[in-house]
Design a protein around this motif. Structure first.
Motif, PDB file in Angstrom:
ATOM      1  N   LYS A 106      49.256  38.558  43.237  1.00 51.81           N
ATOM      2  CA  LYS A 106      49.246  37.640  44.581  1.00 51.81           C
ATOM      3  C   LYS A 106      48.078  37.559  45.351  1.00 51.81           C
ATOM      4  O   LYS A 106      47.785  36.944  46.226  1.00 51.81           O
ATOM      5  CB  LYS A 106      50.586  38.135  45.567  1.00 51.81           C
ATOM      6  N   MET A 107      46.816  38.176  44.958  1.00 50.68           N
ATOM      7  CA  MET A 107      45.639  38.218  45.095  1.00 50.68           C
ATOM      8  C   MET A 107      44.613  37.199  44.422  1.00 50.68           C
ATOM      9  O   MET A 107      45.108  36.975  43.104  1.00 50.68           O
ATOM     10  CB  MET A 107      45.136  39.721  45.249  1.00 50.68           C
ATOM     11  N   CYS A 109      40.528  36.816  43.674  1.00 52.80           N
ATOM     12  CA  CYS A 109      39.330  37.191  43.628  1.00 52.80           C
ATOM     13  C   CYS A 109      38.286  36.039  43.855  1.00 52.80           C
ATOM     14  O   CYS A 109      38.300  35.339  42.929  1.00 52.80           O
ATOM     15  CB  CYS A 109      38.737  38.149  42.870  1.00 52.80           C
ATOM     16  N   THR A 116      44.726  38.332  40.847  1.00 54.01           N
ATOM     17  CA  THR A 116      44.830  39.918  40.648  1.00 54.01           C
ATOM     18  C   THR A 116      46.119  40.336  41.393  1.00 54.01           C
ATOM     19  O   THR A 116      46.488  39.647  42.006  1.00 54.01           O
ATOM     20  CB  THR A 116      43.669  40.636  41.301  1.00 54.01           C
ATOM     21  N   CYS A 117      46.579  41.675  41.053  1.00 52.33           N
ATOM     22  CA  CYS A 117      47.438  42.245  41.986  1.00 52.33           C
ATOM     23  C   CYS A 117      46.619  43.224  42.933  1.00 52.33           C
ATOM     24  O   CYS A 117      45.569  43.293  42.934  1.00 52.33           O
ATOM     25  CB  CYS A 117      48.408  43.063  40.905  1.00 52.33           C
ATOM     26  N   GLU A 118      47.563  43.937  44.070  1.00 51.71           N
ATOM     27  CA  GLU A 118      47.008  44.659  44.988  1.00 51.71           C
ATOM     28  C   GLU A 118      46.048  45.678  44.451  1.00 51.71           C
ATOM     29  O   GLU A 118      44.978  46.137  44.768  1.00 51.71           O
ATOM     30  CB  GLU A 118      47.900  44.970  46.114  1.00 51.71           C
ATOM     31  N   SER A 121      42.976  44.914  42.977  1.00 52.30           N
ATOM     32  CA  SER A 121      41.880  44.391  44.004  1.00 52.30           C
ATOM     33  C   SER A 121      41.287  45.780  44.682  1.00 52.30           C
ATOM     34  O   SER A 121      40.193  45.711  45.461  1.00 52.30           O
ATOM     35  CB  SER A 121      42.382  43.634  45.511  1.00 52.30           C
ATOM     36  N   VAL A 131      38.485  39.850  47.989  1.00 53.74           N
ATOM     37  CA  VAL A 131      39.809  39.667  47.562  1.00 53.74           C
ATOM     38  C   VAL A 131      40.866  39.213  48.457  1.00 53.74           C
ATOM     39  O   VAL A 131      41.246  39.858  49.432  1.00 53.74           O
ATOM     40  CB  VAL A 131      40.185  40.954  46.554  1.00 53.74           C
ATOM     41  N   VAL A 132      41.484  38.166  48.474  1.00 47.46           N
ATOM     42  CA  VAL A 132      42.357  37.643  49.522  1.00 47.46           C
ATOM     43  C   VAL A 132      43.742  37.313  49.264  1.00 47.46           C
ATOM     44  O   VAL A 132      43.947  37.125  47.723  1.00 47.46           O
ATOM     45  CB  VAL A 132      41.787  36.623  50.250  1.00 47.46           C
ATOM     46  N   PRO A 133      44.819  37.391  49.819  1.00 48.31           N
ATOM     47  CA  PRO A 133      46.029  36.760  49.178  1.00 48.31           C
ATOM     48  C   PRO A 133      45.973  35.184  48.966  1.00 48.31           C
ATOM     49  O   PRO A 133      45.249  34.367  49.334  1.00 48.31           O
ATOM     50  CB  PRO A 133      46.970  36.775  50.364  1.00 48.31           C
ATOM     51  N   ASP A 136      46.130  32.012  50.872  1.00 46.86           N
ATOM     52  CA  ASP A 136      44.860  31.987  51.752  1.00 46.86           C
ATOM     53  C   ASP A 136      43.818  31.184  51.306  1.00 46.86           C
ATOM     54  O   ASP A 136      43.098  30.271  52.120  1.00 46.86           O
ATOM     55  CB  ASP A 136      44.259  33.367  52.204  1.00 46.86           C
TER      56      ASP A 136
END
Ligand SMILES: [Zn+2]
Ligand SMILES: [Zn+2]
Ligand SMILES: [Zn+2]
Ligand SMILES: [Zn+2]
Length: 282
Positions: A106-107, A109, A116-118, A121, A131-133, A136
């Motif tokens: 849910k992220m 880069c 990516t995943c959390e 990140s 790296v943002v949700p 966004d």
């Protein structure tokens, strides 16, 4: 077969092997393979692709009779249903989970243009990156896709105009050549009448034949140039058509799949727009 893989397999069935997205107006050919109507006829129009070996299936190379091409309504309705399920070719249910960490992807880069995943990140690889949700950046990329589409549509319009212009010029040119040939013949006949009482003018025969031959030589060369130009224009229109369809399809995807490989997609269309365009100056 596990359910996720099964879903993926079903989604593969409704993807066109040429454009790799949902089949649009699917048609089936002699060998049983199906393609978008537009993709297939586009491919068969390309010189060389059809003329050298007759018509063949782009997938299995089986010989095909274009007149046996038939719309596959059943497949079309399956495509519609899969589309309603919100599934996309190449995007199974598995694709929502990071293969490395098993966490939900849910992220995004921004540096790498990667989903990516959390856990990803926080890894050293992306430590220094922003790296943002995904949500966004969704609008930012939707907007980029929108701009790219606008640009491509303008390009497409230009390409059409160029093609129409070329066609008009070709018609004018053909008329001019015919007129020139006619006038050479007329001149020749006029002299023949003038010299009627004298023995047949050998010299004039040769001169007229030479003049005609040189006009015809020029005609062949110009015709080749025109055909090449026309092919280039057709080719460009086709590339633009495909890109537009690709970007349109992508901009309708769920965010996670819209962002998948987005950077490559946006980069890919730039060189095409920048390519110098040939025109024939006659
Ligand atoms: Zn297709
Ligand atoms: Zn086939
Ligand atoms: Zn991960
Ligand atoms: Zn990164």
């Amino acid at each position: 077969m596990d359910p996720a893989a099964l879903v993926e397999a079903v989604v593969e069935e409704v993807a066109c092997p040429i454009c790799m997205t949902y089949l649009r107006e699917p048609v089936s050919i002699d060998c049983g393979h199906s393609f978008c109507h537009g993709c297939l006829s586009g491919l068969w129009e390309v010189p060389g692709e059809s003329q050298n070996w007759g018509y063949t299936c782009p997938l299995c190379r089986a010989p095909v009779q274009p007149r046996n091409l038939r719309p596959n309504w059943q497949l079309a309705s399956v495509v519609e249903k899969v589309r309603l399920l919100g599934l996309h070719p190449g995007m199974g249910l598995k694709g929502n989970v990071c293969e490395l960490h098993g966490e939900q992807l849910k992220m995004f880069c921004k540096e790498d243009g990667l989903i990516t995943c959390e856990a990803c990140s926080r890894s050293p690889e992306h430590e220094a990156h922003s790296v943002v949700p995904m949500e966004d950046v969704a609008w930012e990329y939707k907007w980029k896709l929108h701009e790219a589409l606008e640009h491509l549509r303008k390009e497409q319009e230009e390409a059409w105009k160029l093609e129409v212009g070329e066609r008009k010029r070709t018609a004018t040119w053909k008329m001019q050549v015919e007129t020139r040939k006619q006038s050479i013949m007329w001149e020749f006949e006029k002299y023949q009448r003038l010299l009627k009482k004298k023995p047949p003018g050998r010299q004039l025969d040769v001169e007229a034949a030479t003049a005609l031959a040189s006009v015809e030589q020029e005609e062949r060369e110009t015709r080749q140039k025109l055909e090449l130009n026309h092919d280039t224009l057709i080719q460009q229109s086709r590339v633009l058509c495909r890109l537009i369809a690709e970007l349109e399809e992508r901009s309708q995807r769920p965010v996670r799949w819209m962002l998948q490989g987005i950077r490559e997609v946006l980069n890919r269309y730039v060189p095409i727009l920048g390519a110098p365009r040939q025109t024939w100056e006659g």
